[in-house]
Design an enzyme around this catalytic site. Structure first.
Site, PDB file in Angstrom:
ATOM      1  N   PHE B  14      87.976 -66.703  -9.918  1.00 27.65           N
ATOM      2  CA  PHE B  14      89.350 -66.215 -10.051  1.00 27.65           C
ATOM      3  C   PHE B  14      89.560 -65.016  -9.136  1.00 27.65           C
ATOM      4  O   PHE B  14      90.060 -63.973  -9.527  1.00 27.65           O
ATOM      5  CB  PHE B  14      89.669 -65.894 -11.520  1.00 27.65           C
ATOM      6  CG  PHE B  14      91.147 -65.929 -11.830  1.00 27.65           C
ATOM      7  CD1 PHE B  14      91.904 -67.044 -11.515  1.00 27.65           C
ATOM      8  CD2 PHE B  14      91.772 -64.835 -12.421  1.00 27.65           C
ATOM      9  CE1 PHE B  14      93.265 -67.078 -11.782  1.00 27.65           C
ATOM     10  CE2 PHE B  14      93.141 -64.863 -12.700  1.00 27.65           C
ATOM     11  CZ  PHE B  14      93.882 -65.982 -12.377  1.00 27.65           C
ATOM     12  N   ALA B  16      90.821 -64.221  -4.901  1.00 34.56           N
ATOM     13  CA  ALA B  16      92.096 -64.371  -4.189  1.00 34.56           C
ATOM     14  C   ALA B  16      92.619 -65.813  -4.255  1.00 34.56           C
ATOM     15  O   ALA B  16      93.800 -66.038  -4.538  1.00 34.56           O
ATOM     16  CB  ALA B  16      91.922 -63.945  -2.725  1.00 34.56           C
ATOM     17  N   LYS B 129      83.891 -73.699   1.281  1.00 40.59           N
ATOM     18  CA  LYS B 129      83.337 -74.305   2.492  1.00 40.59           C
ATOM     19  C   LYS B 129      81.852 -74.647   2.357  1.00 40.59           C
ATOM     20  O   LYS B 129      81.372 -75.558   3.028  1.00 40.59           O
ATOM     21  CB  LYS B 129      83.514 -73.337   3.672  1.00 40.59           C
ATOM     22  CG  LYS B 129      84.958 -73.149   4.091  1.00 40.59           C
ATOM     23  CD  LYS B 129      85.095 -72.265   5.317  1.00 40.59           C
ATOM     24  CE  LYS B 129      84.839 -70.802   4.990  1.00 40.59           C
ATOM     25  NZ  LYS B 129      85.911 -70.169   4.194  1.00 40.59           N
ATOM     26  N   GLY B 210      92.460 -55.931   7.209  1.00 42.75           N
ATOM     27  CA  GLY B 210      91.861 -56.818   6.206  1.00 42.75           C
ATOM     28  C   GLY B 210      91.593 -58.218   6.736  1.00 42.75           C
ATOM     29  O   GLY B 210      91.199 -59.098   5.982  1.00 42.75           O
ATOM     30  N   ASP B 224      81.641 -68.854  10.688  1.00 43.24           N
ATOM     31  CA  ASP B 224      82.697 -69.445   9.853  1.00 43.24           C
ATOM     32  C   ASP B 224      83.267 -70.695  10.533  1.00 43.24           C
ATOM     33  O   ASP B 224      83.425 -71.744   9.896  1.00 43.24           O
ATOM     34  CB  ASP B 224      83.809 -68.411   9.615  1.00 43.24           C
ATOM     35  CG  ASP B 224      85.017 -69.023   8.917  1.00 43.24           C
ATOM     36  OD1 ASP B 224      84.911 -69.340   7.726  1.00 43.24           O
ATOM     37  OD2 ASP B 224      86.063 -69.198   9.588  1.00 43.24           O
ATOM     38  N   LYS B 228      83.239 -74.879   9.516  1.00 42.50           N
ATOM     39  CA  LYS B 228      84.405 -75.771   9.538  1.00 42.50           C
ATOM     40  C   LYS B 228      84.191 -76.936  10.509  1.00 42.50           C
ATOM     41  O   LYS B 228      84.607 -78.072  10.223  1.00 42.50           O
ATOM     42  CB  LYS B 228      85.655 -74.968   9.875  1.00 42.50           C
ATOM     43  CG  LYS B 228      86.029 -74.035   8.702  1.00 42.50           C
ATOM     44  CD  LYS B 228      87.027 -72.973   9.108  1.00 42.50           C
ATOM     45  CE  LYS B 228      87.359 -72.069   7.910  1.00 42.50           C
ATOM     46  NZ  LYS B 228      88.104 -70.856   8.330  1.00 42.50           N
TER      47      LYS B 228
END
Lengths: 344, 344
Positions: B14, B16, B129, B210, B224, B228
């Site tokens: 729980f 973002a 992911k 951010g 990252d 993907k």
């Protein structure tokens, strides 16, 4: 592999789009059957002047494509001398694949063909902008009442899945606006004019290349784009608009000076079909528009099409791809049949 | 309106994304129920350190969002002191909504949670992911064996429907290559560097805003994006690759001079995740790449993501949209549940 579902298809119209569809079945039919579990079997083809054919055992796409090279389907096994309406009324099929010529004034005779097929309980998939722009609400209601599928993916951006993106993949979002480059001919012309060429010069070239017709009015005055704007409004925003509600202008007044002036301001002219909510109303417009070069639609060059969909939950989602072509539009029809299979 | 189908959801994680999902249900749940015929009812929420809750009568999303502001779910009706695995084993639900943190090294503990839910015959939708990149083949096979849905839309381009576009809307096409801007942080940095700024300067700014984490390695070294790329390879091209098969480099060596040099040649640097067929093999790569400014991916600026899919029947189809954000990623989870509803 699971059992295959066989769909018996009646193809209405065997021009560029119908032939593109048949090419896909000829070249990729086996792969599609293996991968999607769907066998697409043409059992009937209707044309207005090149004969009709019905063979319940199936007609090989290659044989159809060979026959049409001779100018007629009349030598094929099962050839008939009848008109499309008679064929729809008399043959056994599951899906009408409607690919007859577009008429944006009357939407006929395609609307009558589609209505007859739906009344028989057939699914209908079409690349025909006329019935979709002018009669979508009525035809969709009839399809729903009969419990069958009415697929229209090919009517905007050819096979690039703009309708499916908005209706299925973005389901759950609220769409407030759509802006698209939905006419490849005019986008090609505007892109060429950025090289400093005149309107008349690039129009003549577009005609030589087969992008524009001898009478280019439908493209350059924005009528083709207006038909697509109407489809977007009525299919995606349930607008219930008629064609005269689309404010429509074209690119005929764009001068080399106007192109240069836009470039100096960091902008580009694009013919934009725009559909948006304004209070309880839905508005639709086609107009040449200056966009900042950083806008996702500004970079779309040549005959390519694009659609930018503004949503509440995702912001803008933009799809760019082919907007014409016999195989690309034929694919839209295949894609609609695969969608009806997935959803049924 | 037809009857609504109720889906009882267990939300795992729980943070973002989970909160974005709950916000959508709070603000749009009624509209989705009306329009899609689907009622999404959260019955359980698990967190690792902020408590768990189970209430078979349903937990109002607003109450969950209010509670998490206090730092804990422990004051809610039905609060439990247990771990996520215990909750999955003991509650009654239809769908696991997996939104726990990504671990691209081990894919744990999320893989174990997903496996346990699938074993119980629940559908699973995830924005995580880790399990998708490293365990997709195994988890999809388990889902198929159990006859349930395994949705992963949120793992690439957040809620922008890249996976659904390729898997559903382009079904019938053969995909030969995918090239994407799938990391918003690095794309933001490269876009800013086009203003003549240095790498260190724009990295510091991305951290202030951010977009980048204190340790930016995962973004700037391409890890990252590599995760993907692996997802695209394994989900869309059935590649069966492991993470070490992805050739991976990042943007750390891009200098202002390199940016200027590219611009002079009419090109832009982009961090491109590329997956393509080479004979019988599928290859995957992440690398900073110079693209001509006319390329559809070259115009994608800032944190926006994009994916260009090369197909046999349609040529290139490009999708551009949000690549991050709690509501956009939460929407991916909603969208997966709507897809499972459509397809079931």
């Amino acid at each position: 592999m699971a059992n295959k579902t066989i769909y018996r298809l009646m193809l209405n119209g065997f021009g560029a789009v119908g032939q593109g569809f048949a090419q896909i079945l000829r070249d990729q039919g086996e792969r599609i059957a293996q991968r999607e579990g769907v066998e697409l079997q043409i059992v009937a083809v209707a044309t207005r002047s090149r004969g009709c054919v019905y063979n319940p055992a199936g007609i090989a796409p290659a044989a159809l494509l060979d026959a049409i090279q001779t100018g007629s389907l009349r030598d094929l096994e099962g050839a008939r001398d009848c008109d499309p309406a008679e064929l729809i009324a008399s043959v056994e099929a599951d899906v009408l694949v409607e690919a007859s010529p577009t008429n944006l004034q009357t939407a006929e005779p395609a609307t009558s063909y589609i209505r007859a097929a739906l009344e028989r309980g057939w699914h209908v998939v079409t690349a025909n902008k006329g019935p979709t722009a002018l009669r979508y609400t009525e035809l969709k209601a009839l399809a729903d009442q009969k419990g069958v599928f009415f697929g229209i993916e090919g009517t905007v951006m050819s096979g690039t899945p703009s309708i499916r993106l908005a209706l299925e993949a973005l389901a759950g979002c609220e769409i407030s606006e759509l802006r698209g480059i939905v006419n490849g001919t005019t986008n090609y012309m505007l892109t060429q004019m950025e090289q400093g060429r005149t309107y008349d010069d690039v129009l003549a070239e577009a005609q030589r290349l087969g992008y524009a017709e001898t009478d280019p009015t439908g493209d350059v005055e924005g009528h083709d784009a207006a038909g697509k704007a109407l489809i977007l409004a009525n299919v995606l925003l349930n607008a219930g608009l008629t064609l005269d509600a689309v404010e429509c202008s074209g690119i005929t007044k764009i001068t080399p000076e106007a192109v240069t002036e836009a470039a100096a301001a960091g902008e580009r002219w694009k013919l934009i079909a725009r559909v948006w909510r304004e209070g309880e109303q839905v508005r639709a417009q086609v107009a040449a528009t200056r966009l900042p070069v950083s806008h996702p639609l500004a970079g779309v060059a040549g005959v390519t099409n694009a659609l930018c969909i503004t949503t509440d939950l995702l912001g803008d989602v933009t799809l760019i791809g082919a907007g014409a072509g016999s195989v690309a539009t034929g694919f839209a029809l295949v894609s609609d049949i695969l969608a009806l299979h997935r959803l049924s």
